[in-house]
Motif scaffolding. Structure first.
Motif, PDB file in Angstrom:
ATOM      1  N   THR A  30      20.308  49.385  83.194  1.00 39.94           N
ATOM      2  CA  THR A  30      19.294  49.371  82.221  1.00 39.94           C
ATOM      3  C   THR A  30      20.307  49.586  80.842  1.00 39.94           C
ATOM      4  O   THR A  30      20.976  50.649  81.021  1.00 39.94           O
ATOM      5  N   ASP A  48      22.872  40.819  72.038  1.00 38.75           N
ATOM      6  CA  ASP A  48      21.710  40.593  72.320  1.00 38.75           C
ATOM      7  C   ASP A  48      21.582  39.225  73.341  1.00 38.75           C
ATOM      8  O   ASP A  48      21.075  39.190  74.104  1.00 38.75           O
ATOM      9  N   ALA A 100      20.276  39.901  79.295  1.00 38.82           N
ATOM     10  CA  ALA A 100      19.241  39.382  79.842  1.00 38.82           C
ATOM     11  C   ALA A 100      18.214  40.426  80.163  1.00 38.82           C
ATOM     12  O   ALA A 100      18.649  41.356  80.833  1.00 38.82           O
ATOM     13  N   GLU A 101      16.934  40.435  79.755  1.00 36.35           N
ATOM     14  CA  GLU A 101      15.883  41.551  79.981  1.00 36.35           C
ATOM     15  C   GLU A 101      16.485  43.024  79.875  1.00 36.35           C
ATOM     16  O   GLU A 101      16.322  43.684  80.699  1.00 36.35           O
ATOM     17  N   GLY A 102      17.180  43.095  79.091  1.00 35.13           N
ATOM     18  CA  GLY A 102      17.668  44.738  78.741  1.00 35.13           C
ATOM     19  C   GLY A 102      18.581  45.084  79.673  1.00 35.13           C
ATOM     20  O   GLY A 102      18.912  46.206  79.727  1.00 35.13           O
ATOM     21  N   LYS A 103      19.227  44.112  80.699  1.00 37.01           N
ATOM     22  CA  LYS A 103      20.229  44.692  81.564  1.00 37.01           C
ATOM     23  C   LYS A 103      21.725  44.314  81.050  1.00 37.01           C
ATOM     24  O   LYS A 103      21.732  43.129  80.568  1.00 37.01           O
ATOM     25  N   SER A 158      24.391  44.902  85.512  1.00 33.31           N
ATOM     26  CA  SER A 158      22.578  45.200  85.807  1.00 33.31           C
ATOM     27  C   SER A 158      21.989  46.467  85.662  1.00 33.31           C
ATOM     28  O   SER A 158      20.958  46.562  85.605  1.00 33.31           O
ATOM     29  N   LYS A 170      22.850  47.113  71.598  1.00 31.15           N
ATOM     30  CA  LYS A 170      22.582  47.555  72.952  1.00 31.15           C
ATOM     31  C   LYS A 170      24.255  48.083  73.661  1.00 31.15           C
ATOM     32  O   LYS A 170      25.141  47.626  73.206  1.00 31.15           O
TER      33      LYS A 170
END
Ligand code: MSP
Length: 638
Positions: free
Chosen positions: A149, A135, A139-142, A147, A124
Motif C-alpha cells: 500500500t 499516479d 493501480a488502486e493505491g498499490k 503491491s 505517492k
C-alpha cells in the motif's frame, strides 16, 4: 595488468537474505573468478543499503535504534557471503563514515552546479521499495512493483534536474548497445519511463530522520537511492581522502542488478554521474528473478528457501552451480527441489564426479598413479582435442556475455565428451595387451589433461570442487588460463580418493527440501497473523458512541438499504446501513445502537451517510444490530 570493476546491488538489511538475494552475489563472484583466471586485476564490491524509512520503521517496531537493528543483519549477511565463498574486495555499509561524508559532498556539488534545487513534492511513495510512484502507475493505491500500500507524501524536498540530462542519456543508450543488457530492458525503459517524459526526481525527505543529512539543511535527509547508488564510487574513495582506487577502477565494467531496480541504475545513476562530470559505467546487466511457484521468491510471501539450509545439506558448490546452470541469466527462473536434486545427481555426481573418479582409479590400476606425456595422437585423441577447443571457445564467448547457463552447458559438452572418450578408447581393452601400454598411457594422460581443463573452467562456479579435483589429480592450484596451454610432463594422482559428489536418494531429498520450504510459508503466515494486530493507539482512533434511532425508513433508491436519523446526544446524524433484509424500520425506532462516529461521510446511492452502525455477522447469515438500550445516548464506548 588490466583492471576490472564489478558490483552487485547493496542489500537492504531489513530481513534475513534468501536464495534469490544470493543469486546476484554468486553471479558476481563467478564473474570475478573468471576474470581473475583471465589475469584481470578485479575489484568486486558489495555491501548493505542501510538508510531509509523502511529500516527506520522496522527498527521502531523492534524497539531498537536503526543502527542496532541493521548491525545484526549486516553481520549475518557477511557470514552468509563467507559461507557461499563470495570473494568480495569491499563490503560497503552506507553507514560507513567515509561513505556518508562523500555522499554529502556529492549532494553539495550537485546543489552548487544547480542540478539539485528545492521545491515541494506531493504524491505517492512506496516505503517497501523506497520509490516515488506516479499516479498513472499506482493501480488502486498499490505499488506496481511489490503491491504494498502506498503512502501519500507531501513535503518540501530537493529535486534532481533529470530533464536537463535526458537527451544525453538517450543518446548514450543508443550509441552503446552494450550499456544495458539484456537489450529488451532498454526498450522497456525508453518506452515506459523516458519517452513519456522524465520528471525531476525528489532527492530528499523530511518526514523521517534515518539517512544522511543534507549539509546546512539538516531537516532533510538525502533520498536513500541517491545515497545507495553513490556507493559505487564512494567505495573507491571518490571525494574522500584517497582517490587512488577510484582513479584505478572507475568506470565500472559492470553493475549487476535485479530487473526491478534497473530503472535506478540506467536512468538516475547515469544522470548523477553526468551531473558530476564522471564517466558512465560500461555496462548494467539486469538479471531476472528467482521464482518459486511462478512467484518472485520473497520473505513476505513465505515462498523462500534459505541458502544456509541447502549449503549445510548439499554443499555450497551445488547451490552455486544450480543457480548459474538452471536459470538463464537475464530471465526469470524457477527454484524447484526436483530440479535441484536432479542437477546434483545427473550433472555433478554422474557426469563430473564419475569422470574424475573412474579416471583416477584407472590411472592407479594401470600405472600406479603416474602417467607421462607421450604426445601420441590418434583419431580419438584428435576428436577429444576438437571437443575441448570447440566447447571452450563457445564457453568463453558466452561468459563474455554473462550467459552463465550456456557457458556451463558448453563445459558439460566437454565433460560428456571426455566420458565418451573413455568409451571410445576402452582403456580396459587396451590394458589386455602390453603392446598397447604407450597408447593406454596417452589415453590416461589425455583424460587427466581434460579433467584439469574442466576443473579450471569449473573453478569460478565451484571453487571448492575445483580445489578437490586439483588435490585428487595432485596438481598445484591453477590461477590463470594461460598455464593450461603449457603441457605437463607427468600426472601423479592420489592413490585413494572419495567421490566429490555423493549420489542423493532423490525422493527423500526432494521431500526434505519441500518440508523446509513449507516452514517458510508457515513463518510468513504467522507473521501476517501478527501483522493483523493493531496497536492500542490505532484502536483509540475509532470513536464509538451510543446513538438512539430517531427515525428509520427504506432508502429511496436502494431496497436493501435503510436510512436512519440517529441522535448522538449532541447532534443528529443521517446514517445509511444495509439492514433492510433483516429489520422492519418501525421496530427500530427508539432503540439504542452502537455507532462509529468519526467515519468520513460518504454518499450511498445519492444519500449522505455520516457514520456506521455496528452489527454482528452470525453463522446463519443473519446480520444483527448491537443494541445498547441500557446505555445512555451520546455516551462514548471505550
Ligand atoms: N537496496 C537496493 C539496491 C540498491 S543498489 C544501489 C535493493 N536491495 S534488495 O535487498 O531489495 O535487493 C538486492 C538485490 O537482490 C536486487 O538486485 C534484487 O533484484 C535481488 N533479489 C531480491 N529477490 C530476488 C529474487 N527472488 N530473485 C533474484 N534476485 C532477487 O534493491
Amino acid at each position: 595488468m588490466k583492471n576490472y570493476y564489478l558490483t552487485t546491488p547493496i542489500y537492504y538489511p531489513s530481513a534475513k537474505l534468501h536464495l534469490g538475494h544470493a543469486y546476484t552475489t554468486i553471479a558476481g563472484d563467478v564473474l570475478k573468478r573468471y576474470k581473475q583466471l583471465q589475469d584481470y586485476d578485479v575489484y568486486y564490491l558489495t555491501g548493505s543499503d542501510e538508510h531509509g524509512e523502511k529500516i527506520e520503521t522496522k527498527a521502531k517496531e523492534a524497539g531498537v535504534s536503526p543502527k542496532q537493528y541493521v548491525d545484526d543483519i549486516v553481520s549475518d549477511i557477511k557470514v552468509l557471503w563467507d559461507l557461499l565463498d563470495i570473494d568480495y574486495d569491499r563490503f560497503i555499509r552506507t553507514t560507513d563514515v567515509d561513505h556518508e561524508q562523500a555522499v554529502q559532498k556529492i549532494f553539495d556539488r550537485l546543489k552548487e552546479n544547480g542540478d539539485i534545487y528545492k521545491g515541494e513534492y506531493e504524491g505517492k511513495y512506496c516505503v517497501s521499495c523506497e520509490t516515488y510512484v506516479t499516479d498513472s502507475s499506482a493501480a488502486e493505491g498499490k505499488c506496481p512493483d511489490c503491491s504494498a500500500t502506498l503512502e501519500v507524501v507531501k513535503e518540501e524536498t530537493y529535486f534532481l534536474k533529470c530533464s536537463k540530462y535526458v537527451d544525453r542519456l538517450v543518446a548514450h543508450m543508443e550509441a552503446n548497445p552494450e550499456f544495458i543488457l539484456p537489450e529488451s530492458r532498454k526498450n522497456e525503459l525508453l518506452n515506459n519511463f523516458i519517452k513519456p517524459g522524465l520528471q525531476d526526481l525528489a532527492v530528499s525527505r523530511t518526514s523521517f530522520k534515518w539517512g544522511v543529512p543534507v549539509k546546512g539543511d539538516e531537516d532533510h535527509v538525502i533520498y536513500v537511492w541517491i545515497d545507495a547508488l553513490s556507493n559505487y564510487i564512494t567505495a573507491l574513495g571518490y571525494l574522500g581522502e584517497d582517490e587512488e582506487l577510484f582513479n584505478k577502477y572507475w568506470p565500472a565494467d559492470v553493475h549487476l542488478v535485479g530487473k526491478e531496480i534497473i530503472r535506478f541504475h540506467v536512468i538516475y545513476w547515469p544522470i548523477i554521474l553526468m551531473a558530476l562530470g564522471l564517466e558512465l559505467p560500461k555496462q548494467i546487466f539486469a538479471h531476472g528473478w528467482l521464482l518459486m511457484d511462478e512467484d518472485k521468491m520473497s520473505k513476505s510471501k513465505g515462498n523462500v528457501i534459505y541458502p544456509e539450509y541447502l549449503a549445510e545439506n548439499y554443499g555450497v558448490d551445488t547451490i552455486r552451480y544450480y543457480l548459474m546452470r538452471e536459470i538463464s541469466f537475464g530471465d526469470d527462473g524457477q527454484f524447484t527441489p526436483d530440479t535441484f536434486v536432479t542437477r546434483i545427481n545427473t550433472d555433478l555426481a554422474n557426469d563430473l564426479g564419475n569422470l574424475v573418479n573412474r579416471t583416477i582409479s584407472m590411472t592407479n590400476k594401470y600405472f600406479e598413479g603416474t602417467v607421462n606425456n607421450h604426445a601420441i595422437i590418434n583419431e580419438h585423441i584428435t576428436w577429444l582435442h576438437e571437443v575441448q577447443s570447440n566447447s571452450l571457445q563457445s564457453m568463453n564467448s558466452n561468459l563474455e556475455k554473462l550467459y552463465f547457463s550456456k557457458a556451463l552447458e558448453d563445459l558439460w559438452r566437454l565433460v560428456s565428451g571426455t566420458n565418451k572418450f573413455i568409451d571410445l578408447t576402452a582403456p580396459w581393452a587396451l590394458a589386455k595387451d602390453e603392446a598397447n601400454l604407450p597408447l593406454l598411457e596417452a589415453v590416461m594422460y589425455e583424460l587427466l589433461k581434460s579433467i584439469e581443463i574442466i576443473s579450471t573452467y569449473v573453478k569460478p562456479f565451484m571453487p571448492t570442487t575445483a580445489e578437490k579435483i586439483e588435490q585428487q589429480i595432485n596438481i598445484e592450484a591453477v590461477t590463470s588460463f594461460t598455464t593450461l596451454d603449457v603441457s605437463r610432463e607427468t600426472y601423479n594422482v592420489l592413490s585413494k580418493v572419495e567421490p566429490i559428489f555423493p549420489r542423493l536418494e532423490k525422493e527423500v531429498e526432494v521431500e526434505k527440501i519441500k518440508g523446509e520450504m513449507q516452514k517458510g510459508m508457515e513463518a510468513a503466515k504467522a507473521k501476517l497473523a501478527v501483522e493483523d494486530e493493531i496497536e492500542f493507539d490505532q484502536f483509540k482512533q475509532v470513536k464509538l458512541k451510543v446513538g438512539k434511532v430517531v427515525s428509520c425508513e427504506t432508502h429511496p433508491n436502494a431496497n436493501k438499504l435503510l436510512k436512519f436519523q440517529i441522535d448522538l446526544g449532541t447532534e443528529t446524524r443521517q446514517i445509511i446501513s444495509g439492514l433492510a433484509s433483516y429489520y422492519e424500520p418501525s421496530d427500530l425506532i427508539g432503540r439504542h445502537v452502537q455507532v462509529v462516529a468519526n467515519l468520513k461521510p460518504v454518499k450511498l446511492r445519492g444519500e449522505l451517510s455520516e457514520g456506521m452502525l455496528l452489527t454482528t455477522d452470525t453463522s446463519d447469515g443473519q446480520v444483527k444490530l448491537i443494541f445498547l438500550d441500557e446505555h445512555e445516548v451520546g455516551a462514548e464506548i471505550l
